[in-house]
Write a protein that holds these residues in place. Sequence first.
Motif, PDB file in Angstrom:
ATOM      1  N   ILE A   1      -0.094   3.873 -15.724  1.00 47.99           N
ATOM      2  CA  ILE A   1      -1.126   2.885 -15.977  1.00 47.99           C
ATOM      3  C   ILE A   1      -2.433   3.316 -15.436  1.00 47.99           C
ATOM      4  O   ILE A   1      -3.599   3.041 -16.018  1.00 47.99           O
ATOM      5  CB  ILE A   1      -0.668   1.600 -15.031  1.00 47.99           C
ATOM      6  N   ILE A   2      -2.352   4.400 -14.407  1.00 48.48           N
ATOM      7  CA  ILE A   2      -3.683   4.888 -13.590  1.00 48.48           C
ATOM      8  C   ILE A   2      -4.193   5.737 -14.977  1.00 48.48           C
ATOM      9  O   ILE A   2      -5.427   5.441 -15.079  1.00 48.48           O
ATOM     10  CB  ILE A   2      -3.134   5.824 -12.896  1.00 48.48           C
ATOM     11  N   GLU A   3      -3.409   6.407 -15.814  1.00 48.70           N
ATOM     12  CA  GLU A   3      -3.916   7.113 -17.066  1.00 48.70           C
ATOM     13  C   GLU A   3      -4.639   6.337 -18.057  1.00 48.70           C
ATOM     14  O   GLU A   3      -5.736   6.649 -18.302  1.00 48.70           O
ATOM     15  CB  GLU A   3      -2.805   7.883 -17.554  1.00 48.70           C
TER      16      GLU A   3
ATOM     17  N   ARG B   1       5.737   4.777 -14.363  1.00 47.34           N
ATOM     18  CA  ARG B   1       4.992   3.644 -15.137  1.00 47.34           C
ATOM     19  C   ARG B   1       3.481   3.543 -14.413  1.00 47.34           C
ATOM     20  O   ARG B   1       2.541   3.204 -14.895  1.00 47.34           O
ATOM     21  CB  ARG B   1       5.605   2.582 -15.120  1.00 47.34           C
ATOM     22  N   GLY B   2       4.007   3.621 -13.141  1.00 41.76           N
ATOM     23  CA  GLY B   2       2.278   3.338 -12.304  1.00 41.76           C
ATOM     24  C   GLY B   2       1.405   4.692 -12.502  1.00 41.76           C
ATOM     25  O   GLY B   2       0.197   4.378 -12.742  1.00 41.76           O
ATOM     26  N   ALA B   3       1.861   5.747 -12.790  1.00 42.57           N
ATOM     27  CA  ALA B   3       1.013   6.844 -13.353  1.00 42.57           C
ATOM     28  C   ALA B   3       0.590   6.657 -14.718  1.00 42.57           C
ATOM     29  O   ALA B   3      -0.722   6.868 -14.943  1.00 42.57           O
ATOM     30  CB  ALA B   3       1.568   8.311 -13.261  1.00 42.57           C
TER      31      ALA B   3
ATOM     32  N   ASN C   1      10.925  -5.286 -11.853  1.00 43.24           N
ATOM     33  CA  ASN C   1      10.369  -6.100 -12.957  1.00 43.24           C
ATOM     34  C   ASN C   1      10.088  -5.110 -14.324  1.00 43.24           C
ATOM     35  O   ASN C   1      10.339  -5.475 -15.147  1.00 43.24           O
ATOM     36  CB  ASN C   1       9.118  -6.683 -12.530  1.00 43.24           C
ATOM     37  N   ARG C   2       9.424  -3.979 -14.005  1.00 40.73           N
ATOM     38  CA  ARG C   2       9.254  -3.014 -15.204  1.00 40.73           C
ATOM     39  C   ARG C   2      10.688  -2.488 -15.648  1.00 40.73           C
ATOM     40  O   ARG C   2      10.761  -2.531 -16.693  1.00 40.73           O
ATOM     41  CB  ARG C   2       8.636  -1.654 -14.261  1.00 40.73           C
ATOM     42  N   ALA C   3      11.757  -2.186 -14.905  1.00 45.73           N
ATOM     43  CA  ALA C   3      13.063  -1.979 -15.289  1.00 45.73           C
ATOM     44  C   ALA C   3      13.712  -3.118 -16.196  1.00 45.73           C
ATOM     45  O   ALA C   3      14.110  -2.852 -17.179  1.00 45.73           O
ATOM     46  CB  ALA C   3      13.838  -1.638 -14.470  1.00 45.73           C
TER      47      ALA C   3
ATOM     48  N   ARG D   1       9.608  -4.398  -5.991  1.00 48.70           N
ATOM     49  CA  ARG D   1       9.975  -5.298  -6.762  1.00 48.70           C
ATOM     50  C   ARG D   1       9.006  -4.925  -8.364  1.00 48.70           C
ATOM     51  O   ARG D   1       9.515  -5.574  -9.332  1.00 48.70           O
ATOM     52  CB  ARG D   1       9.372  -6.922  -6.510  1.00 48.70           C
ATOM     53  N   LEU D   2       7.889  -4.316  -8.164  1.00 50.40           N
ATOM     54  CA  LEU D   2       7.254  -3.935  -9.475  1.00 50.40           C
ATOM     55  C   LEU D   2       8.293  -3.234 -10.173  1.00 50.40           C
ATOM     56  O   LEU D   2       8.261  -3.395 -11.413  1.00 50.40           O
ATOM     57  CB  LEU D   2       5.797  -3.404  -9.080  1.00 50.40           C
ATOM     58  N   ASP D   3       8.987  -2.269  -9.605  1.00 46.75           N
ATOM     59  CA  ASP D   3       9.593  -1.248 -10.351  1.00 46.75           C
ATOM     60  C   ASP D   3      10.845  -2.068 -10.873  1.00 46.75           C
ATOM     61  O   ASP D   3      11.334  -1.835 -12.077  1.00 46.75           O
ATOM     62  CB  ASP D   3      10.241  -0.091  -9.369  1.00 46.75           C
TER      63      ASP D   3
ATOM     64  N   GLY E   1       0.955  -1.311   0.133  1.00 44.35           N
ATOM     65  CA  GLY E   1      -0.080  -0.004   0.158  1.00 44.35           C
ATOM     66  C   GLY E   1       0.968   1.370  -0.134  1.00 44.35           C
ATOM     67  O   GLY E   1       1.748   1.445   0.669  1.00 44.35           O
ATOM     68  N   ASN E   2       0.603   2.179  -0.728  1.00 45.20           N
ATOM     69  CA  ASN E   2       1.349   3.528  -1.032  1.00 45.20           C
ATOM     70  C   ASN E   2       1.117   4.470  -0.036  1.00 45.20           C
ATOM     71  O   ASN E   2      -0.026   4.600   0.625  1.00 45.20           O
ATOM     72  CB  ASN E   2       1.019   3.995  -2.500  1.00 45.20           C
ATOM     73  N   PRO E   3       1.908   5.327   0.363  1.00 50.22           N
ATOM     74  CA  PRO E   3       3.355   5.290  -0.144  1.00 50.22           C
ATOM     75  C   PRO E   3       4.013   4.199   0.685  1.00 50.22           C
ATOM     76  O   PRO E   3       4.343   4.055   1.793  1.00 50.22           O
ATOM     77  CB  PRO E   3       3.876   6.843   0.207  1.00 50.22           C
TER      78      PRO E   3
HETATM   79  C1  LMR Z   1       2.281   1.707  -9.251  1.00 45.53           C
HETATM   80  O1  LMR Z   1       3.532   1.595  -9.279  1.00 45.53           O
HETATM   81  O2  LMR Z   1       1.518   1.205 -10.072  1.00 45.53           O
HETATM   82  C2  LMR Z   1       1.187   2.140  -8.213  1.00 45.53           C
HETATM   83  O3  LMR Z   1       2.220   2.489  -7.087  1.00 45.53           O
HETATM   84  C3  LMR Z   1       0.979   3.414  -8.558  1.00 45.53           C
HETATM   85  C4  LMR Z   1       0.031   4.180  -7.576  1.00 45.53           C
HETATM   86  O4  LMR Z   1       0.040   5.200  -7.223  1.00 45.53           O
HETATM   87  O5  LMR Z   1      -0.996   3.380  -6.999  1.00 45.53           O
END
Ligand code: LMR
Length: 329
Positions: A233-235, A229-231, A164-166, A160-162, A133-135
Amino acid sequence: MAKAPMRVAVTGAAGQIGYSLLFRIANGDMLGKDQPVILQLLEIPDEKAQKALKGVMMEIDDCAFPLLAGMTAHSDPMTAFKDADVALLVGARPRGPGMERKDLLEANAQIFTVQGKALDAVASRNVKVLVVGNPANTNAYIAMKSAPNLPAKNFTAMLRLDHNRALSQLAAKVGKPITSIEKLCVWGNHSPTMYADFTHATVDGQPAKALVNDEAWTKDVYLPTVGKRGAAIIEARGLSSAASAANAAIDHVRDWVLGTNGKWTTMGIPSDGSYGIPEGTMFGFPVTTENGEYKIVQGLQVDAFSQERINLTLKELQEERDGVKHLVG
Ligand code: LMR
Ligand code: NAD
């Protein structure tokens, strides 16, 4: 002889990440195909959330997972975390379009203070905690500080998501499979200031930096693509990443429990002072894991650009920490 079940507590269990995560835990993707699990699922007391949680549990029942040795629903962390061996703290308010992560700091800090105290009181003394959960880094820091009777090293944040994205972006650039890449890491905060570092990475044993050999791409494309990337995906989805976040949580805990066989991964962990990161800062580091313990990769030469980026993400984390000082003392 069959293994004793491990207790896995998951918060925010009726949320989007929960919906991708729980089925994979029960299927053995996280702790192994020979490891029975008991799911202890926490949601807010709200009637709608509890009803949704019941629905998810009905679906889990309907999968007839052979490894599922039990499952309970909770609205109180004091019962949800009882004897937990693994705790995945997912529940938080997700960021919506246009919102900054800092806006969520205060509201989420309250949640993680309460949950840290509950873990301290009732979880297994060896509990492995992953905060999603963020932050995430600051929430993990708050939970750790709220649990003085548990070892600080048991608290981790999800980078880890970062990672994997990298990996995925670098693999696409060099036109090689993910499995050809080693020694990649992401330093710092799970936020756009993170530093996805391939200066030590190899692709099929060759230095990635020489293969890429494109400073403009690294600075203007790679780092912003991974960092934001997180932003993005939200977009695109109108919702924050869920299946990929759940996948990263599975990867994080699996590697922590079962080991990386000498390979690097990234975990957000309380610093031991390595690389000049002040002790206790919840920071993304390159690690290897063995026998249920992580170790920071030592002795890396950090070049001037990398140092600048590491300093930037550290500064942001220190500001976040200062913003919640009144809650953790
Ligand atoms: C993500 O990296 O996909 C999430 O942390 C984005 C978010 O702010 O929920
Ligand atoms: P969601 O809103 O779909 O689900 C969150 C769930 O948590 C909801 O069902 C809510 O009722 C529950 N919840 C809220 N407060 C709670 C509490 N105190 N105790 C128990 N449950 C609680 O959100 P989501 O998409 O599943 O995302 C969850 C969190 O993960 C968000 O903070 C999101 O920003 C974060 N996230 C982090 C990463 C990462 O890489 N670290 C990636 C993606 C998402």
